[in-house]
Design a protein around this motif. Sequence first.
Motif, short mmCIF file in Angstrom:
data_model
loop_
_atom_site.label_atom_id
_atom_site.label_comp_id
_atom_site.label_asym_id
_atom_site.label_seq_id
_atom_site.Cartn_x
_atom_site.Cartn_y
_atom_site.Cartn_z
N TYR A 36 -9.34 2.24 0.78
CA TYR A 36 -8.54 1.42 1.71
C TYR A 36 -7.07 1.51 1.39
O TYR A 36 -6.22 1.63 2.26
CB TYR A 36 -9.02 -0.03 1.61
N ALA A 37 -6.75 1.48 0.07
CA ALA A 37 -5.34 1.37 -0.31
C ALA A 37 -4.66 2.72 -0.44
O ALA A 37 -3.45 2.81 -0.54
CB ALA A 37 -5.22 0.61 -1.62
N PRO A 93 -3.65 -6.82 -2.67
CA PRO A 93 -3.56 -5.42 -2.25
C PRO A 93 -4.36 -4.46 -3.12
O PRO A 93 -4.72 -3.39 -2.66
CB PRO A 93 -2.06 -5.11 -2.33
N THR A 94 -4.63 -4.82 -4.36
CA THR A 94 -5.41 -3.91 -5.21
C THR A 94 -6.83 -4.39 -5.45
O THR A 94 -7.54 -3.81 -6.26
CB THR A 94 -4.73 -3.74 -6.57
N THR A 141 -1.88 2.19 -7.30
CA THR A 141 -3.17 2.80 -6.96
C THR A 141 -3.53 3.86 -7.98
O THR A 141 -4.67 3.92 -8.47
CB THR A 141 -3.08 3.42 -5.56
N MET A 199 0.82 -1.21 0.00
CA MET A 199 0.00 0.00 0.00
C MET A 199 0.85 1.26 0.00
O MET A 199 0.40 2.33 -0.41
CB MET A 199 -0.92 -0.01 1.21
#
Lengths: 341, 635
Positions: free
Chosen positions: B98-99, B474-475, B85, B79
């Motif tokens: 969130y990320a 994570p994504t 992102t 992150m």
Amino acid sequence: MSEDKHRVSRRKFLEIAAGSALLGGLYGLTFVSSVTYGKPKARRSSKPAGLDMVIAEGSGPSDYEKITERAIEVFGGIEHFVHKGDHVVLSPNIGWMRTPDQAATTHPAVIRAVVKLCQRAGAGKITCIDYGLDDWRLAFNICGAEQAVHGTIATLLSPTDPSLYKDINIPSFVPKMTITNQPYDSRHKYDHIMQKIPFELMNADSFICMPVVKDHEAAVITISMKKLMGNIWNRKDYHRYGLQQCIAELNCAVKPTLIVADATRVLQTRGPKGPGVVTVPNKVVVGVDPVAVDSYCCQFLTVKGITPDMVPHLVLGNDLGVGQIDYTGLKIKELAGAMAT
Amino acid sequence: MAVEPKLIRDQDIGAISRSFSSEEKRRMKERPGNPASHRIVSIRRAVQITTFSLFALFFFMTTVNAEGAWGIPKDLFMMLDFLPTLAHWIESHHLSVYAIGPGLFILLLTLWGGRIFCGWICPLGTAIDISDRLLYRKGRLFYNKKRSETRRFRNWKYLYLLIGLGAAAFGIDLFFFGDPLSLITRTFTICIYAPIAYVWNGSLDAMDKLGVASLLYNHFQWNIATWRMQHVVFYNNVPLLLMFVGIIALSAYQERFWCRNLCPYGGLLALISRVSWLRHTIKMDGCIHCKKCEIQSRMGSYDNLDKRATEEAKHSISECIQCFRCETICPPDVIQIQAKVPAFLKERLGLAKPNTAPRPEPQTGIDLGRRRVLASIGAGLIWGTLVKGSAEEYAGRMRRYTHNNRAIRPPGALPEPEFLAACTRCAECMKVCPTNCLQPAFLETGLQGIWTPIVVPSIGPCAEKCTSCGDVCPTHAIQPFTWQDKRYKIKIGLANVDHNTCIAWNGGRECIVCAEVCPYSAVLFRDVWDDSLPKDPTLPITAPGNKGRTKRVPTVDEKLCTGCGNCEYQCPVLPNHAIVVYTFQEDRSYNPPKEKWWYGFYRGDWAKTKDRGKNREYAALAQEIEQRKQQEGEE
């Protein structure tokens, strides 16, 4: 001077030679140890009370622990099969994610009774082994095995890695029975089926087979003979080369010290995993002859009406001398009611 | 854009321009520079080692059972990387709240202190530094003697960034290849974790063979068989290892070659760090022009420190990663690093008068040239159009003709174009997969799908109640899902029985393994009549009345089958299994986030992700056990 520097003295040469010989020898030892076959060291079975089979009948789940103890006691007592300090391997059916009332697994009360008896007889180590197809972390919990061994010295083990196994030598016979009626010119396939059994079972002093009596869609029934398939690594070859012949041959090589067949609940259809029709005979069968125990237990499979003649691996086991399929001449003691509990 | 300046060649000025007196040489041999800066360098090293260890710790803790440590999520380092992102935002018009938090924190840190992330935090940078110290320590002084070379490849990272952003406008992700956190995590999973497991298990095997195992077992009751790690294998490990080794090897030519010249996240942070406040000041009147800073700078960020140089001495903050080495090595201690408002900002804000005199912190600008900028963006756009317009991508959206029908996506994966845009190829899902069934694809899913996860059932099945890949992604290319979703809503494929190779269909042997192992009861057996089998197997088929018998054969119920691959994994027919999972009837549309045209923020799965990493498998198990206990109590 410079020549001397590069010269190897006799002492040095001998040291190097001895060192390399030692290393080479060690390497050779690893090679030798990797190709030798072992043989299970489990104690040979016996009939201490002169009885061939004992059947105890209870009235409900609360009795299962008592009738198991009682049947083993009448059969001659656990101390004839488990000595002080023994490493005992139990082989119950605990590999399925099924609750006890679905009858795909050995009842926890039966497991607990045998574990307690072994502990009382002074067993040094007790291991319950089943290599099931379901995820063992879930299966052991759902079928009640974890709760059954809780508080005892027994441990559960699902050997899911080939390195937990040892090679064994299994005699192979010319198949007496063909399925597709092909000529068996491809007999070499049946030679040298490499088979492995768990490290723990190989070193066990006593091996108690604790199958649950149930229907099997491929092998017709699965009781003590088919139960050994839960203790081997290479099951895929067995399906390819003919299941029935391979089960009979496996039983020639690996022999249990004692058999405690759990017929308290019997899965009649859609075996081995179920869910299917379940009947409740409330019985426990104790014996030492796998073929005789299996052919006796066929009478519990009432829905399909299976008789011993219909089960090829029983017939083959009889022919190969694993045991005798005809149990009419055997000494069988049936306990019921107050006698059993 | 200014005109590209003409680089001064080494032969014009000579490598080292002056000779030093013995007194100066003695001082340079001693520990020179500012004593305070030595302390900062020690702190920087400690921070680097700590973050690298934390990264490794989190990596090895990312298993099926473990939660994040001390309330820190397991994918914290992923992150911190804002680039995926950002790219995902542009590509798929979603921004996961969130990320974004830790990534924004890094951007703010960069606004204040420049590329502190690169020098102090980035695990890939630390790995390069460690290997540099181990391998190339002695040759360091020779790196930058040709000063024209320090600037030669510097602009590539911006060009990569621009190409990637151009492609991202078409929804095509190109950053996965060089994104530092994805790269190091991927390398850890595929090139480090798997060999460690292999060597560890192999040494246990050797102990077993040498008889040490039975000695330990007999004397200490240690069963070393239980010490084994999960045995993992991965496809494509050689190209991934070569990429990592290449990055290390390039450091022999220039220190931190990757970070200087290629890293796209470094490029993004470099753009931001142009206005940062932590500045390097050179007091030129005290400078002895030894060029030590220029030669030994970790990133080659000093220019024209030579006395005979025609241009003014410069430090370029966008290339600097704030490692504080220059301050420690400067013999007359004229380099100072301090936080202050940049001079140009002061002028803009009216705090200082416009100054035409040489500034105390002269800067080298980022000078790409208009043509290169336009060409890079154009190249990105063209690549995007090509991939988007190719049959692969079109089929990916519509019917996926060219997508290999054995390339099964993990459960919870977004629809294919969105999945390809969102996946950073960090291989975290492959790390946590308890059955090792997730593997990096090569070209099975097209050119754009390289290193994306696919399920390979012949290596392992997709375990029934496992939700790990959805937990760690994570994504959210693999959306968080529950095992109930997996059972009732998601369909990753459909099992298919080959009647020619199945030993029950062809030959009538007794085999019900696929039905036994199916967790969803989707493989059913039916009895069919087969004329070619003998009724009595001991007699030939030509005997009277011996022709034909029933056989029991497997069939797949397409409504119940989810494509988990348990049947394929256990099928005894080898090497090509008789029951095989294909992507037919795959259904990923169970709950994808809604697409918004104008870059909508979406809440991620905040409610769901609060318990990310908690083991739902075992929570579900506990629930089942509780229910069973209640039922028993009622009876």
